[in-house]
Design a protein around this motif. Structure first.
Motif: not given
Length: 144
Positions: A139-141, A143-144
């Motif tokens: 999820t973090q990758t 969004y980035h």
């Protein structure tokens, strides 16, 4: 994350009790075998003595010798009765220790089964936690 079984000390105590019960059972079996061996030796001695007396009776025995053999056989029979009671007591003791050993084995197996189930739950929680971490990372990758 390390696995720790909450009943580990109880399991250790139960295993120690099982080992002690096994040792007591082995001692009871040994005592039974020793007493049974003595009884067998007495029975064999009586049988041999009666066969020897029968052999001598064919050749002829004096009344004194017959009395001597009879007294000796009576003494052996008293010993046989005594050892028969010892064998019965030893067998009962051995059976009692065997029953206690079986009970201890059952207790240990119960705790081992609980440990296996608890470890399975631990692995499941660990897997879920790893999946959550992988989801967070993805999820973090994203969004980035």
């Amino acid at each position: 994350m390390n696995y720790h079984y909450k009943f580990e000390k109880i399991l250790d105590v139960k295993e120690k009790e099982k080992d002690e019960a096994l040792s007591a059972y082995k001692n009871a079996v040994q005592a039974f075998e020793n007493v049974a061996r003595e009884l067998y030796a007495l029975l064999k001695k009586k049988e041999d003595l009666e066969a020897h007396q029968a052999e001598k009776m064919k050749a002829g025995l004096s009344v004194q010798e017959i009395r001597h053999y009879r007294r000796f056989i009576d003494d052996i029979e008293k010993s046989i009765h005594y050892y028969q009671s010892l064998v019965m007591n030893a067998r009962n003791r051995m059976n009692w220790h065997q029953q206690k050993l079986q009970e201890k084995n059952i207790e240990v197996k119960k705790y081992e089964k609980l440990k296996d189930k608890d470890y399975g739950r631990f692995l499941m929680k660990l897997k879920i936690q790893e999946e959550k971490q992988a989801d967070e990372i993805s999820t973090q990758t994203f969004y980035h």
